[in-house]
Design a protein around this motif. Sequence first.
Motif, PDB file in Angstrom:
ATOM      1  N   GLU A  80       0.827  -1.201   0.000  1.00 15.93           N
ATOM      2  CA  GLU A  80       0.000   0.000   0.000  1.00 15.93           C
ATOM      3  C   GLU A  80       0.862   1.252   0.000  1.00 15.93           C
ATOM      4  N   ALA A 119       2.128   1.976  -3.496  1.00 16.77           N
ATOM      5  CA  ALA A 119       1.076   2.561  -4.335  1.00 16.77           C
ATOM      6  C   ALA A 119       0.818   4.012  -3.935  1.00 16.77           C
ATOM      7  N   ASP A 120       0.781   4.279  -2.636  1.00 14.76           N
ATOM      8  CA  ASP A 120       0.572   5.645  -2.166  1.00 14.76           C
ATOM      9  C   ASP A 120       1.728   6.548  -2.582  1.00 14.76           C
ATOM     10  N   GLN A 142       3.683   6.214  -5.211  1.00 13.01           N
ATOM     11  CA  GLN A 142       3.596   6.499  -6.642  1.00 13.01           C
ATOM     12  C   GLN A 142       2.488   7.492  -6.921  1.00 13.01           C
ATOM     13  N   GLU A 143       1.355   7.321  -6.259  1.00 10.58           N
ATOM     14  CA  GLU A 143       0.229   8.231  -6.458  1.00 10.58           C
ATOM     15  C   GLU A 143       0.590   9.625  -5.961  1.00 10.58           C
ATOM     16  N   SER A 144       1.223   9.710  -4.808  1.00  7.64           N
ATOM     17  CA  SER A 144       1.577  11.014  -4.272  1.00  7.64           C
ATOM     18  C   SER A 144       2.649  11.675  -5.138  1.00  7.64           C
ATOM     19  N   ASP A 145       3.545  10.865  -5.719  1.00  8.47           N
ATOM     20  CA  ASP A 145       4.568  11.414  -6.604  1.00  8.47           C
ATOM     21  C   ASP A 145       3.927  12.006  -7.854  1.00  8.47           C
ATOM     22  N   ALA A 146       2.963  11.296  -8.426  1.00  3.79           N
ATOM     23  CA  ALA A 146       2.262  11.816  -9.600  1.00  3.79           C
ATOM     24  C   ALA A 146       1.459  13.057  -9.230  1.00  3.79           C
ATOM     25  N   ALA A 147       0.825  13.025  -8.068  1.00  4.11           N
ATOM     26  CA  ALA A 147       0.054  14.193  -7.626  1.00  4.11           C
ATOM     27  C   ALA A 147       0.979  15.379  -7.387  1.00  4.11           C
ATOM     28  N   ARG A 189       1.842  16.867 -10.709  1.00  2.71           N
ATOM     29  CA  ARG A 189       0.720  17.648 -11.240  1.00  2.71           C
ATOM     30  C   ARG A 189       0.603  18.998 -10.539  1.00  2.71           C
TER      31      ARG A 189
END
Length: 78
Positions: free
Chosen positions: A24, A27-28, A30-35, A38
Amino acid sequence: MRDGEQRDQRQAGRDARDLPDAGENVADAQESDAARRRRRAQFLRELHEAKQLRDRVQPRRARAARMRQQMRMRTFRW
């Protein structure tokens, strides 16, 4: 010795709890890196837009800044 055994058991329990969360966390991350990317791109777009607006509403200051930049570039030595 007894304290050392208890410490080992606590550490083993902590490691067992951390293992399921590891997937988890990845995944968090990677998501936070993409966010984050952005949000950074949005910030840079807004910053560029604000600088352009400032240059339009303060032409004398913008011209002086361009002249200073040109002078810096002329006197720059490799």
